[in-house]
Design a protein around this motif. Structure first.
Motif, mmCIF file in Angstrom:
data_model
loop_
_atom_site.group_PDB
_atom_site.id
_atom_site.type_symbol
_atom_site.label_atom_id
_atom_site.label_comp_id
_atom_site.label_asym_id
_atom_site.label_seq_id
_atom_site.Cartn_x
_atom_site.Cartn_y
_atom_site.Cartn_z
ATOM 1 N N VAL A 42 1.115 -1.060 -0.094
ATOM 2 C CA VAL A 42 -0.090 0.284 -0.033
ATOM 3 C C VAL A 42 0.917 0.904 -0.031
ATOM 4 C CG1 VAL A 42 -1.879 -1.343 1.259
ATOM 5 C CG2 VAL A 42 -0.178 -0.135 2.302
ATOM 6 N N ASP A 43 -0.010 1.865 -0.164
ATOM 7 C CA ASP A 43 1.433 3.885 -0.332
ATOM 8 C C ASP A 43 1.152 3.984 1.122
ATOM 9 O OD1 ASP A 43 1.570 6.364 -0.537
ATOM 10 O OD2 ASP A 43 0.062 6.612 -1.908
ATOM 11 N N VAL A 44 2.389 4.660 0.970
ATOM 12 C CA VAL A 44 2.868 5.021 2.455
ATOM 13 C C VAL A 44 2.086 5.517 3.850
ATOM 14 C CG1 VAL A 44 4.876 6.799 1.790
ATOM 15 C CG2 VAL A 44 5.525 5.312 3.883
ATOM 16 N N THR A 45 1.700 6.671 2.946
ATOM 17 C CA THR A 45 0.472 7.370 3.450
ATOM 18 C C THR A 45 -0.320 7.926 2.504
ATOM 19 O OG1 THR A 45 0.130 9.178 5.070
ATOM 20 C CG2 THR A 45 2.175 9.353 3.568
ATOM 21 N N TYR A 46 -1.734 7.807 2.655
ATOM 22 C CA TYR A 46 -2.752 8.216 1.925
ATOM 23 C C TYR A 46 -4.266 7.980 2.508
ATOM 24 C CZ TYR A 46 -3.831 9.296 -2.743
ATOM 25 O OH TYR A 46 -4.085 10.072 -3.998
ATOM 26 N N PRO A 47 -4.489 8.655 3.493
ATOM 27 C CA PRO A 47 -5.852 8.824 3.870
ATOM 28 C C PRO A 47 -6.452 9.650 3.050
ATOM 29 C CG PRO A 47 -4.315 11.135 5.556
ATOM 30 C CD PRO A 47 -3.192 10.081 4.231
ATOM 31 N N PRO A 48 -8.204 9.192 3.070
ATOM 32 C CA PRO A 48 -8.397 8.282 4.196
ATOM 33 C C PRO A 48 -8.398 6.281 3.387
ATOM 34 C CG PRO A 48 -10.725 9.008 2.695
ATOM 35 C CD PRO A 48 -8.797 9.513 2.174
ATOM 36 N N PHE A 49 -6.920 6.213 2.736
ATOM 37 C CA PHE A 49 -7.543 4.553 2.145
ATOM 38 C C PHE A 49 -6.348 3.511 2.972
ATOM 39 C CE2 PHE A 49 -9.749 7.262 -1.120
ATOM 40 C CZ PHE A 49 -10.387 6.873 -1.400
ATOM 41 N N GLU A 50 -4.884 5.344 3.325
ATOM 42 C CA GLU A 50 -3.778 4.065 4.223
ATOM 43 C C GLU A 50 -3.196 4.812 5.317
ATOM 44 O OE1 GLU A 50 -4.205 2.170 1.239
ATOM 45 O OE2 GLU A 50 -2.979 3.099 0.245
ATOM 46 N N PHE A 51 -2.985 5.043 5.792
ATOM 47 C CA PHE A 51 -2.745 5.756 7.418
ATOM 48 C C PHE A 51 -2.246 5.182 7.963
ATOM 49 C CE2 PHE A 51 -5.867 6.910 10.220
ATOM 50 C CZ PHE A 51 -6.739 6.793 8.809
ATOM 51 N N GLN A 52 -0.830 5.845 8.947
ATOM 52 C CA GLN A 52 -0.452 5.224 10.448
ATOM 53 C C GLN A 52 -1.080 5.830 11.438
ATOM 54 O OE1 GLN A 52 2.107 3.564 11.686
ATOM 55 N NE2 GLN A 52 3.085 2.728 9.367
ATOM 56 N N ASP A 54 -1.442 5.501 15.741
ATOM 57 C CA ASP A 54 -1.416 5.199 17.448
ATOM 58 C C ASP A 54 -0.666 3.314 16.576
ATOM 59 O OD1 ASP A 54 -2.681 7.295 18.687
ATOM 60 O OD2 ASP A 54 -4.586 5.432 17.922
ATOM 61 N N GLY A 55 0.673 3.731 15.523
ATOM 62 C CA GLY A 55 1.536 2.610 15.075
ATOM 63 C C GLY A 55 0.272 1.768 14.380
ATOM 64 N N GLU A 56 -0.358 1.898 13.734
ATOM 65 C CA GLU A 56 -1.511 1.025 13.427
ATOM 66 C C GLU A 56 -1.787 1.357 11.972
ATOM 67 O OE1 GLU A 56 -5.041 -1.356 14.350
ATOM 68 O OE2 GLU A 56 -4.432 -0.684 15.989
ATOM 69 N N MET A 57 -1.046 0.073 10.501
ATOM 70 C CA MET A 57 -2.192 1.281 9.499
ATOM 71 C C MET A 57 -3.418 0.897 9.299
ATOM 72 S SD MET A 57 0.386 1.581 7.429
ATOM 73 C CE MET A 57 -0.601 1.079 5.824
ATOM 74 N N LYS A 58 -4.657 1.928 8.954
ATOM 75 C CA LYS A 58 -5.391 1.824 9.045
ATOM 76 C C LYS A 58 -6.245 2.745 7.451
ATOM 77 C CE LYS A 58 -6.354 3.011 14.361
ATOM 78 N NZ LYS A 58 -6.722 4.122 14.258
ATOM 79 N N GLY A 59 -7.711 2.554 7.403
ATOM 80 C CA GLY A 59 -8.166 3.090 6.766
ATOM 81 C C GLY A 59 -8.847 1.698 5.847
ATOM 82 N N ILE A 60 -9.711 2.640 4.499
ATOM 83 C CA ILE A 60 -10.514 2.334 3.847
ATOM 84 C C ILE A 60 -9.793 0.145 2.951
ATOM 85 C CG2 ILE A 60 -11.732 2.037 1.359
ATOM 86 C CD1 ILE A 60 -12.367 5.307 2.113
ATOM 87 N N ILE A 251 -17.160 0.295 6.225
ATOM 88 C CA ILE A 251 -16.090 0.744 6.024
ATOM 89 C C ILE A 251 -15.764 2.387 5.482
ATOM 90 C CG2 ILE A 251 -13.723 0.319 5.048
ATOM 91 C CD1 ILE A 251 -14.430 -2.626 5.361
ATOM 92 N N ILE A 252 -16.744 3.119 4.367
ATOM 93 C CA ILE A 252 -16.807 3.766 4.186
ATOM 94 C C ILE A 252 -17.154 4.587 4.465
ATOM 95 C CG2 ILE A 252 -17.643 4.732 1.412
ATOM 96 C CD1 ILE A 252 -15.386 3.198 1.341
ATOM 97 N N GLU A 253 -18.573 4.644 5.579
ATOM 98 C CA GLU A 253 -19.100 5.625 6.253
ATOM 99 C C GLU A 253 -18.075 5.809 7.813
ATOM 100 O OE1 GLU A 253 -23.045 4.123 7.599
ATOM 101 O OE2 GLU A 253 -23.018 4.506 5.374
ATOM 102 N N LYS A 254 -17.103 4.958 8.154
ATOM 103 C CA LYS A 254 -16.181 4.299 8.923
ATOM 104 C C LYS A 254 -14.820 6.062 8.639
ATOM 105 C CE LYS A 254 -13.055 2.256 11.516
ATOM 106 N NZ LYS A 254 -12.263 0.776 11.343
ATOM 107 N N TYR A 255 -14.697 5.663 7.534
ATOM 108 C CA TYR A 255 -14.317 7.003 7.096
ATOM 109 C C TYR A 255 -14.645 8.196 6.995
ATOM 110 C CZ TYR A 255 -10.847 3.069 8.457
ATOM 111 O OH TYR A 255 -10.004 2.527 8.816
#
Ligand code: GLN
Length: 258
Positions: A42-52, A54-60, A251-255
């Motif tokens: 995944v991309d290193v940082t691309y909110p809301p699709f992926e981001f870090q 609290d040390g965890e990967m999150k996102g859609i 999932i979409i609504e969550k972000y």
């Protein structure tokens, strides 16, 4: 005597259970289940699709691929990298699945197979919040525009450079791209519409979208072309199940909210 027999029975039963347990995992590795751990780039940082966070990967993307894996009974491992490194890493055999808000494009279809589309996107021109001179590509003559390596934005900028007469600066991730405009090294940037809208809404970036969306595309999940039909089918089946069950919307609504 009875006690000894009972104890014997308990031990035998326990051993039988243990044997069943190990049988199960052997069945998995021999192909009835899918015991492969698929590596997802995944991309290193691309909110809301992926981001870090609290040390965890999150996102859609992260939630979607985890839910697809759970639905289809396979294991995944997430690896964050520069977006431009995802397809080369798949070609080098280091990744099984590529995500990262990756747009389905004809060019990429030469090297990867895409899943069914899972999110509508497209490019926007973005400028500093206090910039009232630039409201379309026509206003970029003699200006500088920042884009991220290997993206549809970089392609768009390079293809139209001569027509509009601007310079292109290529950077490695979205954070650096936003920084180029904030630091006035660049007058504008190109970013996917949902990503820049999310960034503006959730952070104190002094940026604004200039004019209408430049084009439209769709995100897809990618696998190396021609070699992963079975995995691609699982991804598509999982995606369809998530859409049907309402998990996709959740999932979409969550972000993104409603
Ligand atoms: N959707 C764009 C592309 O596929 C940008 C992706 C990204 O920057 N992660 O090129």
């Amino acid at each position: 005597m009875k006690k000894v027999i009972l104890l014997g029975l308990i031990i035998t039963f326990t051993l039988l259970l243990a044997a069943c347990g190990s049988d199960d995992s052997e069945t998995d590795s021999s192909g009835n289940g899918d015991s492969t751990i698929y590596t997802v780039g995944v991309d290193v940082t691309y909110p809301p699709f992926e981001f870090q966070e609290d040390g965890e990967m999150k996102g859609i993307d992260i939630d979607l691929i985890n839910a697809i894996a759970e639905d289809q009974g396979f294991e995944i491992k997430i690896e964050a990298m520069d977006f431009s490194g995802i397809i080369p890493a798949m070609q080098a055999g280091e990744l099984d699945i590529g995500m990262g808000g990756m747009s389905i494009t004809e060019d990429r279809k030469d090297t990867v197979d895409f899943s069914d589309p899972y999110f509508e996107s497209g490019l926007s021109l973005v400028v500093a919040k206090d910039n009232s001179d630039i409201s379309s590509m026509e206003d970029l003559e003699g200006k500088t525009i920042a884009v991220k390596n290997g993206t549809t934005g970089a392609n768009y900028a390079n293809e139209n450079k001569d027509a509009y007469g601007y310079e292109v600066i290529q950077v490695k991730d979205s954070t650096s791209m936003f920084q180029e405009v904030a630091n006035e090294n660049a007058d504008a940037l190109l970013e996917d519409y949902p990503v820049i809208m999310y960034a503006i809404a959730t952070s104190d970036l002094e940026l604004q979208v200039a004019g209408d969306k430049l084009n439209g595309d769709n995100y897809g999940i990618s696998v190396l072309k021609g070699e992963n039909d079975e995995l691609l089918k699982k991804i598509n089946d999982g995606l369809a199940n998530l859409k049907e069950s309402g998990k996709y919307d959740e999932i979409i609504e969550k972000y993104l909210g409603e």
